[in-house]
Scaffold this motif. Structure first.
Motif, PDB file in Angstrom:
ATOM      1  N   PHE A 217       0.836  -1.184   0.000  1.00 55.60           N
ATOM      2  CA  PHE A 217       0.000   0.000   0.000  1.00 55.60           C
ATOM      3  C   PHE A 217       0.884   1.252   0.000  1.00 55.60           C
ATOM      4  O   PHE A 217       2.071   1.202   0.330  1.00 55.60           O
ATOM      5  N   THR A 218       0.302   2.370  -0.312  1.00 57.84           N
ATOM      6  CA  THR A 218       1.061   3.614  -0.429  1.00 57.84           C
ATOM      7  C   THR A 218       1.682   4.047   0.890  1.00 57.84           C
ATOM      8  O   THR A 218       2.669   4.777   0.897  1.00 57.84           O
ATOM      9  N   ASN A 219       1.141   3.599   2.021  1.00 60.37           N
ATOM     10  CA  ASN A 219       1.733   3.959   3.319  1.00 60.37           C
ATOM     11  C   ASN A 219       2.883   3.033   3.705  1.00 60.37           C
ATOM     12  O   ASN A 219       3.428   3.142   4.792  1.00 60.37           O
ATOM     13  N   GLY A 220       3.244   2.114   2.805  1.00 65.23           N
ATOM     14  CA  GLY A 220       4.363   1.211   3.061  1.00 65.23           C
ATOM     15  C   GLY A 220       3.964  -0.126   3.652  1.00 65.23           C
ATOM     16  O   GLY A 220       4.789  -1.024   3.769  1.00 65.23           O
ATOM     17  N   THR A 221       2.702  -0.283   4.043  1.00 62.92           N
ATOM     18  CA  THR A 221       2.243  -1.553   4.600  1.00 62.92           C
ATOM     19  C   THR A 221       2.255  -2.628   3.527  1.00 62.92           C
ATOM     20  O   THR A 221       1.841  -2.390   2.399  1.00 62.92           O
ATOM     21  N   ARG A 222       2.743  -3.799   3.921  1.00 61.39           N
ATOM     22  CA  ARG A 222       2.711  -4.956   3.033  1.00 61.39           C
ATOM     23  C   ARG A 222       1.751  -5.975   3.610  1.00 61.39           C
ATOM     24  O   ARG A 222       1.802  -6.276   4.800  1.00 61.39           O
ATOM     25  N   LEU A 223       0.881  -6.490   2.788  1.00 64.78           N
ATOM     26  CA  LEU A 223      -0.065  -7.531   3.181  1.00 64.78           C
ATOM     27  C   LEU A 223       0.285  -8.782   2.399  1.00 64.78           C
ATOM     28  O   LEU A 223       0.252  -8.788   1.164  1.00 64.78           O
ATOM     29  N   PHE A 224       0.648  -9.841   3.142  1.00 66.77           N
ATOM     30  CA  PHE A 224       1.036 -11.096   2.516  1.00 66.77           C
ATOM     31  C   PHE A 224      -0.172 -12.024   2.399  1.00 66.77           C
ATOM     32  O   PHE A 224      -1.178 -11.848   3.093  1.00 66.77           O
ATOM     33  N   VAL A 225      -0.069 -13.010   1.555  1.00 66.80           N
ATOM     34  CA  VAL A 225      -1.176 -13.924   1.286  1.00 66.80           C
ATOM     35  C   VAL A 225      -1.645 -14.645   2.556  1.00 66.80           C
ATOM     36  O   VAL A 225      -2.828 -14.906   2.723  1.00 66.80           O
ATOM     37  N   ASN A 226      -0.729 -14.934   3.479  1.00 69.27           N
ATOM     38  CA  ASN A 226      -1.096 -15.648   4.706  1.00 69.27           C
ATOM     39  C   ASN A 226      -1.752 -14.748   5.752  1.00 69.27           C
ATOM     40  O   ASN A 226      -2.034 -15.176   6.853  1.00 69.27           O
ATOM     41  N   GLY A 227      -1.970 -13.475   5.410  1.00 65.74           N
ATOM     42  CA  GLY A 227      -2.633 -12.547   6.331  1.00 65.74           C
ATOM     43  C   GLY A 227      -1.690 -11.708   7.161  1.00 65.74           C
ATOM     44  O   GLY A 227      -2.117 -10.800   7.861  1.00 65.74           O
ATOM     45  N   THR A 228      -0.408 -12.003   7.099  1.00 65.80           N
ATOM     46  CA  THR A 228       0.575 -11.221   7.850  1.00 65.80           C
ATOM     47  C   THR A 228       0.697  -9.837   7.233  1.00 65.80           C
ATOM     48  O   THR A 228       0.707  -9.695   6.017  1.00 65.80           O
ATOM     49  N   ARG A 229       0.792  -8.841   8.116  1.00 66.40           N
ATOM     50  CA  ARG A 229       1.019  -7.472   7.659  1.00 66.40           C
ATOM     51  C   ARG A 229       2.363  -6.993   8.183  1.00 66.40           C
ATOM     52  O   ARG A 229       2.700  -7.240   9.329  1.00 66.40           O
ATOM     53  N   LEU A 230       3.079  -6.310   7.344  1.00 70.62           N
ATOM     54  CA  LEU A 230       4.325  -5.667   7.732  1.00 70.62           C
ATOM     55  C   LEU A 230       4.119  -4.177   7.538  1.00 70.62           C
ATOM     56  O   LEU A 230       3.886  -3.710   6.417  1.00 70.62           O
ATOM     57  N   TYR A 231       4.156  -3.453   8.652  1.00 70.81           N
ATOM     58  CA  TYR A 231       3.923  -2.014   8.596  1.00 70.81           C
ATOM     59  C   TYR A 231       5.232  -1.277   8.334  1.00 70.81           C
ATOM     60  O   TYR A 231       6.326  -1.807   8.553  1.00 70.81           O
ATOM     61  N   GLY A 232       5.108  -0.045   7.907  1.00 72.66           N
ATOM     62  CA  GLY A 232       6.269   0.774   7.577  1.00 72.66           C
ATOM     63  C   GLY A 232       7.236   0.961   8.725  1.00 72.66           C
ATOM     64  O   GLY A 232       8.425   1.167   8.528  1.00 72.66           O
ATOM     65  N   ASP A 233       6.733   0.870   9.983  1.00 70.30           N
ATOM     66  CA  ASP A 233       7.610   1.040  11.146  1.00 70.30           C
ATOM     67  C   ASP A 233       8.319  -0.253  11.536  1.00 70.30           C
ATOM     68  O   ASP A 233       9.034  -0.307  12.522  1.00 70.30           O
ATOM     69  N   GLY A 234       8.106  -1.324  10.752  1.00 72.02           N
ATOM     70  CA  GLY A 234       8.770  -2.595  11.026  1.00 72.02           C
ATOM     71  C   GLY A 234       7.940  -3.566  11.846  1.00 72.02           C
ATOM     72  O   GLY A 234       8.354  -4.695  12.079  1.00 72.02           O
ATOM     73  N   THR A 235       6.760  -3.161  12.296  1.00 69.33           N
ATOM     74  CA  THR A 235       5.892  -4.042  13.076  1.00 69.33           C
ATOM     75  C   THR A 235       5.308  -5.133  12.186  1.00 69.33           C
ATOM     76  O   THR A 235       4.814  -4.842  11.100  1.00 69.33           O
ATOM     77  N   LEU A 236       5.378  -6.359  12.669  1.00 66.79           N
ATOM     78  CA  LEU A 236       4.718  -7.481  12.003  1.00 66.79           C
ATOM     79  C   LEU A 236       3.437  -7.788  12.753  1.00 66.79           C
ATOM     80  O   LEU A 236       3.430  -7.876  13.985  1.00 66.79           O
ATOM     81  N   HIS A 237       2.352  -7.947  12.046  1.00 66.08           N
ATOM     82  CA  HIS A 237       1.060  -8.292  12.635  1.00 66.08           C
ATOM     83  C   HIS A 237       0.617  -9.595  11.974  1.00 66.08           C
ATOM     84  O   HIS A 237       0.305  -9.617  10.789  1.00 66.08           O
ATOM     85  N   PHE A 238       0.643 -10.672  12.750  1.00 68.83           N
ATOM     86  CA  PHE A 238       0.344 -11.989  12.200  1.00 68.83           C
ATOM     87  C   PHE A 238      -1.158 -12.236  12.203  1.00 68.83           C
ATOM     88  O   PHE A 238      -1.910 -11.586  12.926  1.00 68.83           O
ATOM     89  N   GLY A 239      -1.578 -13.193  11.423  1.00 67.03           N
ATOM     90  CA  GLY A 239      -3.000 -13.527  11.315  1.00 67.03           C
ATOM     91  C   GLY A 239      -3.637 -13.938  12.623  1.00 67.03           C
ATOM     92  O   GLY A 239      -4.840 -13.769  12.808  1.00 67.03           O
ATOM     93  N   ASN A 240      -2.856 -14.457  13.576  1.00 64.20           N
ATOM     94  CA  ASN A 240      -3.399 -14.854  14.879  1.00 64.20           C
ATOM     95  C   ASN A 240      -3.444 -13.680  15.845  1.00 64.20           C
ATOM     96  O   ASN A 240      -3.651 -13.857  17.031  1.00 64.20           O
ATOM     97  N   ASP A 241      -3.228 -12.476  15.345  1.00 61.72           N
ATOM     98  CA  ASP A 241      -3.271 -11.215  16.083  1.00 61.72           C
ATOM     99  C   ASP A 241      -2.043 -10.974  16.954  1.00 61.72           C
ATOM    100  O   ASP A 241      -2.028 -10.051  17.745  1.00 61.72           O
ATOM    101  N   THR A 242      -1.022 -11.802  16.825  1.00 62.72           N
ATOM    102  CA  THR A 242       0.240 -11.522  17.501  1.00 62.72           C
ATOM    103  C   THR A 242       0.942 -10.400  16.755  1.00 62.72           C
ATOM    104  O   THR A 242       0.938 -10.367  15.532  1.00 62.72           O
TER     105      THR A 242
END
Length: 118
Positions: A30-55
């Motif tokens: 996305f334009t804000n730098g967030t990456r959304l992977f097929v498995n539901g994991t998100r990688l935000y521009g600040d380096g935070t990983l947000h996994f599909g299990n909400d970890t």
């Protein structure tokens, strides 16, 4: 280029008019730098990983689990009931009781209980 502004590149990557990129492996950027992977994991521009299990895993090594538990890079874990557990095995409970790795407990009233029962 499609009438809606979407561009498709030779490698299969799509660039939408809102700036979102879609790669052939299913990853979206996305334009804000967030990456959304097929498995539901998100990688935000600040380096935070947000996994599909909400970890959530932060850049500094801190983890936040879906049950509210927080684990820090130094090994300390904070539970939602107020208990803190340290890497050396010591536990501090919400009521002020401290339990050490050797089984000794220190209560807030000054009482000490040792592993041998005394």
């Amino acid at each position: 280029e499609f009438p809606n502004g979407t561009q498709v590149f030779l490698n299969g990557t799509r660039l939408f008019s809102n700036g979102t990129e879609l790669f052939t492996n299913g990853t979206r950027v996305f334009t804000n730098g967030t990456r959304l992977f097929v498995n539901g994991t998100r990688l935000y521009g600040d380096g935070t990983l947000h996994f599909g299990n909400d970890t959530r895993l932060f850049r500094n090594g801190t983890r936040h689990f879906s049950d509210g538990t927080k684990q820090f890079q130094n090994g300390t874990t904070h539970f939602t009931n107020g208990t803190k557990q340290f890497l050396n095995g010591t536990r501090h409970f919400a009521d002020g009781t401290k339990q050490f790795q050797n089984g000794t407990k220190h209560f807030t009233n000054g009482t000490k209980e040792f592993q041998n029962g005394t």
